[in-house]
Design a protein around this motif. Structure first.
Motif, short mmCIF file in Angstrom:
data_model
loop_
_atom_site.label_atom_id
_atom_site.label_comp_id
_atom_site.label_asym_id
_atom_site.label_seq_id
_atom_site.Cartn_x
_atom_site.Cartn_y
_atom_site.Cartn_z
N VAL A 134 0.85 -1.18 0.00
CA VAL A 134 0.00 0.00 0.00
C VAL A 134 0.89 1.23 0.00
CG1 VAL A 134 -1.78 1.28 1.27
CG2 VAL A 134 -1.79 -1.22 1.29
N GLU A 135 0.64 2.16 -0.93
CA GLU A 135 1.38 3.42 -0.99
C GLU A 135 0.40 4.58 -0.88
OE1 GLU A 135 4.97 2.31 -4.13
OE2 GLU A 135 3.77 4.10 -4.45
N GLY A 153 -3.78 9.92 -1.01
CA GLY A 153 -4.03 8.84 -1.95
C GLY A 153 -2.76 8.48 -2.68
N GLY A 154 -2.93 7.79 -3.78
CA GLY A 154 -1.81 7.40 -4.62
C GLY A 154 -1.27 8.60 -5.38
N ARG A 155 -0.07 8.43 -5.90
CA ARG A 155 0.61 9.50 -6.64
C ARG A 155 -0.22 9.99 -7.82
NH1 ARG A 155 6.02 8.17 -9.84
NH2 ARG A 155 4.48 6.77 -10.67
N ASP A 156 -0.81 9.07 -8.56
CA ASP A 156 -1.60 9.46 -9.74
C ASP A 156 -2.81 10.31 -9.36
OD1 ASP A 156 0.19 8.07 -11.31
OD2 ASP A 156 -1.07 6.29 -11.49
N LYS A 157 -3.48 9.94 -8.28
CA LYS A 157 -4.65 10.71 -7.82
C LYS A 157 -4.24 12.13 -7.47
CE LYS A 157 -7.94 11.05 -4.00
NZ LYS A 157 -8.39 10.46 -2.73
N ILE A 158 -3.16 12.27 -6.73
CA ILE A 158 -2.72 13.60 -6.32
C ILE A 158 -2.25 14.41 -7.53
CG2 ILE A 158 -1.00 14.86 -4.96
CD1 ILE A 158 -1.37 12.67 -2.83
N ASP A 159 -1.51 13.78 -8.43
CA ASP A 159 -1.07 14.47 -9.64
C ASP A 159 -2.27 15.03 -10.42
OD1 ASP A 159 1.59 13.91 -9.10
OD2 ASP A 159 1.72 12.26 -10.54
N ALA A 218 2.26 21.52 -1.51
CA ALA A 218 3.26 20.92 -0.63
C ALA A 218 2.90 19.43 -0.52
CB ALA A 218 3.25 21.57 0.74
N ARG A 219 3.88 18.56 -0.81
CA ARG A 219 3.64 17.11 -0.78
C ARG A 219 4.58 16.43 0.21
NH1 ARG A 219 2.23 15.54 -7.02
NH2 ARG A 219 1.87 13.50 -6.09
N THR A 220 4.06 15.36 0.84
CA THR A 220 4.85 14.66 1.85
C THR A 220 5.85 13.69 1.27
OG1 THR A 220 3.22 12.89 2.00
CG2 THR A 220 3.01 14.73 3.56
N GLY A 221 5.58 13.13 0.13
CA GLY A 221 6.36 12.02 -0.37
C GLY A 221 5.62 10.73 -0.05
N ILE A 222 6.05 9.65 -0.64
CA ILE A 222 5.38 8.36 -0.52
C ILE A 222 5.68 7.71 0.82
CG2 ILE A 222 5.25 6.02 -1.50
CD1 ILE A 222 4.12 8.07 -3.41
N VAL A 223 4.65 7.17 1.45
CA VAL A 223 4.82 6.23 2.55
C VAL A 223 4.23 4.92 2.07
CG1 VAL A 223 4.87 7.90 4.43
CG2 VAL A 223 2.70 6.98 3.69
N ALA A 224 4.84 3.82 2.44
CA ALA A 224 4.39 2.53 1.93
C ALA A 224 4.59 1.45 2.98
CB ALA A 224 5.18 2.16 0.67
#
Length: 171
Positions: free
Chosen positions: A92-93, A136-142, A157-163
């Motif tokens: 999960v990312e 959410g996922g990267r694509d959703k936020i993009d 401002a983005r946090t970066g991925i947590v997984a």
């Protein structure tokens, strides 16, 4: 002479380390010294006594280069464990972004409508702007950021991925 290039693939690594000064710099330095790119980097303490941290790194690399990255990370003394969550399968990312949008009239209404569709929360509002929190996922936020660009995007401002891996096993 023909140079064969290997296909690169995006990988998410979970690195469990001792929480000590300089470890993040050493890991980032390992990537920099070898010309590897870090697309996303997040760090958090994961034990109650704050002695151990989890570093989540997203990078793109060929299979051969990724193997080198994992081996080199494993050699660092404060590193307990390195897991390639992408190679291990289901995980999960998520990412969090704060998105500031300014506008009036129809643009405000459209921003609120889009926020509703993307399940973004309003965390700050003035008569001329909103700050939305979207996860959410990267694509959703993009896509959310792209759409907000059409109605008055001011700042992101983005946090970066947590997984985290699915299933019973921990990192």
């Amino acid at each position: 002479m023909h140079i064969k290039s290997e296909a690169t693939e995006r990988h998410t690594l979970a690195v469990i380390v001792d929480n000590e000064p300089g470890i993040l710099a050493r890991i980032a330095g390992l990537f920099t010294a070898r010309g590897y790119n870090i697309e996303s980097l997040t760090v958090s303490e994961v034990t109650e006594d704050k002695a151990v941290s989890r570093i989540t790194i997203v990078t793109s690399a060929s299979a051969h280069v990724l193997e080198q990255i994992v081996a080199q990370l494993d050699r660092l003394v404060p590193v307990h464990k390195v897991r390639d969550l992408t190679a291990e399968g289901q995980h999960v990312e998520r990412e969090l972004a704060l998105v500031k949008v300014a506008g009036s009239g129809d643009h405000r209404i459209e921003a609120l409508r889009l926020a509703d569709v993307y399940r973004a929360r309003v965390v700050d509002a003035t008569t001329s702007s909103f700050v939305f929190e979207v996860t959410g996922g990267r694509d959703k936020i993009d896509k959310f950021v792209e759409l907000m660009g059409e109605v008055g995007l001011v700042e992101v401002a983005r946090t970066g991925i947590v997984a985290i891996a699915r299933g019973r096993e921990g990192a």
